[in-house]
Design a protein around this motif. Structure first.
Motif, mmCIF file in Angstrom:
data_model
loop_
_atom_site.group_PDB
_atom_site.id
_atom_site.type_symbol
_atom_site.label_atom_id
_atom_site.label_comp_id
_atom_site.label_asym_id
_atom_site.label_seq_id
_atom_site.Cartn_x
_atom_site.Cartn_y
_atom_site.Cartn_z
ATOM 1 N N PRO A 1 0.818 -1.205 0.000
ATOM 2 C CA PRO A 1 0.000 0.000 0.000
ATOM 3 C C PRO A 1 0.861 1.268 0.000
ATOM 4 O O PRO A 1 1.523 1.568 0.977
ATOM 5 C CB PRO A 1 -0.829 -0.106 1.274
ATOM 6 N N LEU A 2 0.830 1.982 -1.125
ATOM 7 C CA LEU A 2 1.584 3.232 -1.235
ATOM 8 C C LEU A 2 0.769 4.334 -0.572
ATOM 9 O O LEU A 2 -0.345 4.642 -1.003
ATOM 10 C CB LEU A 2 1.856 3.565 -2.703
ATOM 11 N N TYR A 3 1.317 4.902 0.474
ATOM 12 C CA TYR A 3 0.611 5.916 1.241
ATOM 13 C C TYR A 3 0.658 7.271 0.540
ATOM 14 O O TYR A 3 -0.351 7.961 0.439
ATOM 15 C CB TYR A 3 1.201 6.009 2.649
ATOM 16 N N GLU A 4 1.856 7.660 0.072
ATOM 17 C CA GLU A 4 2.001 8.991 -0.487
ATOM 18 C C GLU A 4 3.324 9.103 -1.242
ATOM 19 O O GLU A 4 4.240 8.310 -1.023
ATOM 20 C CB GLU A 4 1.978 10.014 0.661
ATOM 21 N N GLU A 5 3.416 10.099 -2.110
ATOM 22 C CA GLU A 5 4.679 10.468 -2.738
ATOM 23 C C GLU A 5 5.208 11.672 -1.983
ATOM 24 O O GLU A 5 4.500 12.660 -1.791
ATOM 25 C CB GLU A 5 4.480 10.816 -4.213
ATOM 26 N N ILE A 6 6.468 11.579 -1.539
ATOM 27 C CA ILE A 6 7.062 12.619 -0.692
ATOM 28 C C ILE A 6 8.354 13.124 -1.336
ATOM 29 O O ILE A 6 9.214 12.332 -1.734
ATOM 30 C CB ILE A 6 7.393 12.057 0.719
ATOM 31 N N GLU A 7 8.483 14.452 -1.406
ATOM 32 C CA GLU A 7 9.728 15.063 -1.869
ATOM 33 C C GLU A 7 10.792 14.848 -0.797
ATOM 34 O O GLU A 7 10.519 14.993 0.399
ATOM 35 C CB GLU A 7 9.551 16.567 -2.108
ATOM 36 N N THR B 1 2.115 -1.429 7.523
ATOM 37 C CA THR B 1 2.286 -1.929 6.153
ATOM 38 C C THR B 1 2.394 -0.822 5.111
ATOM 39 O O THR B 1 2.433 -1.112 3.923
ATOM 40 C CB THR B 1 1.099 -2.838 5.783
ATOM 41 N N LEU B 2 2.462 0.435 5.554
ATOM 42 C CA LEU B 2 2.493 1.545 4.606
ATOM 43 C C LEU B 2 3.889 1.789 4.037
ATOM 44 O O LEU B 2 4.904 1.492 4.681
ATOM 45 C CB LEU B 2 1.990 2.825 5.272
ATOM 46 N N PHE B 3 3.891 2.339 2.833
ATOM 47 C CA PHE B 3 5.121 2.723 2.151
ATOM 48 C C PHE B 3 4.928 4.117 1.566
ATOM 49 O O PHE B 3 3.805 4.527 1.301
ATOM 50 C CB PHE B 3 5.415 1.771 0.986
ATOM 51 N N ILE B 4 6.043 4.824 1.353
ATOM 52 C CA ILE B 4 5.996 6.075 0.601
ATOM 53 C C ILE B 4 6.985 5.987 -0.548
ATOM 54 O O ILE B 4 7.974 5.246 -0.469
ATOM 55 C CB ILE B 4 6.313 7.321 1.462
ATOM 56 N N GLN B 5 6.690 6.728 -1.594
ATOM 57 C CA GLN B 5 7.631 6.842 -2.698
ATOM 58 C C GLN B 5 8.372 8.157 -2.506
ATOM 59 O O GLN B 5 7.755 9.214 -2.314
ATOM 60 C CB GLN B 5 6.926 6.833 -4.044
ATOM 61 N N VAL B 6 9.700 8.088 -2.533
ATOM 62 C CA VAL B 6 10.534 9.263 -2.325
ATOM 63 C C VAL B 6 10.884 9.860 -3.689
ATOM 64 O O VAL B 6 11.424 9.172 -4.559
ATOM 65 C CB VAL B 6 11.823 8.899 -1.550
#
Length: 110
Positions: A2-8, A51-56
């Protein structure tokens, strides 16, 4: 996954000691990704507590240099040795000043 968010990456916190970027997770823990992973092209940071992930989102050209183990040893040796010498000299100077002050006081009283 589960992709939570895209973060800079600029919104993340970098710890130079551990060479890790972190970002707060809604579960109360933190998302983490190492500088080494980023240099290897990885862009997914995980949270160890859920179980969360973020895309950097980042530009590899703007990443800090990756520190090697030998850099740590050299840096520690250089700084620790210099700091010890500086501390010793400061202590010796301080002790010498105390002796001189005591001698001056005794001379005035005599």
């Amino acid at each position: 996954m589960p992709l939570y968010e895209e973060i800079e990456i600029e919104d993340m916190t970098f710890d130079p000691k551990t060479q890790t970027y972190t970002y707060p997770c809604p579960c109360g823990d933190k998302f983490r990704i190492s500088l080494e992973d980023l240099w290897d092209g990885e862009d997914i940071a995980d949270c160890q507590s859920c179980t969360l992930f973020i895309q950097v989102i980042y530009d590899e050209d703007n990443l800090p240099k990756l520190r090697t183990d030998s850099d740590d040893e050299d840096e520690d040796d250089d700084n620790t040795g210099k700091e010890k010498v500086d501390d010793t000299l400061a202590t010796e100077k301080s002790e010498a000043d105390k002796v001189n002050d005591t001698m001056a006081t005794l001379s005035i009283q005599a």
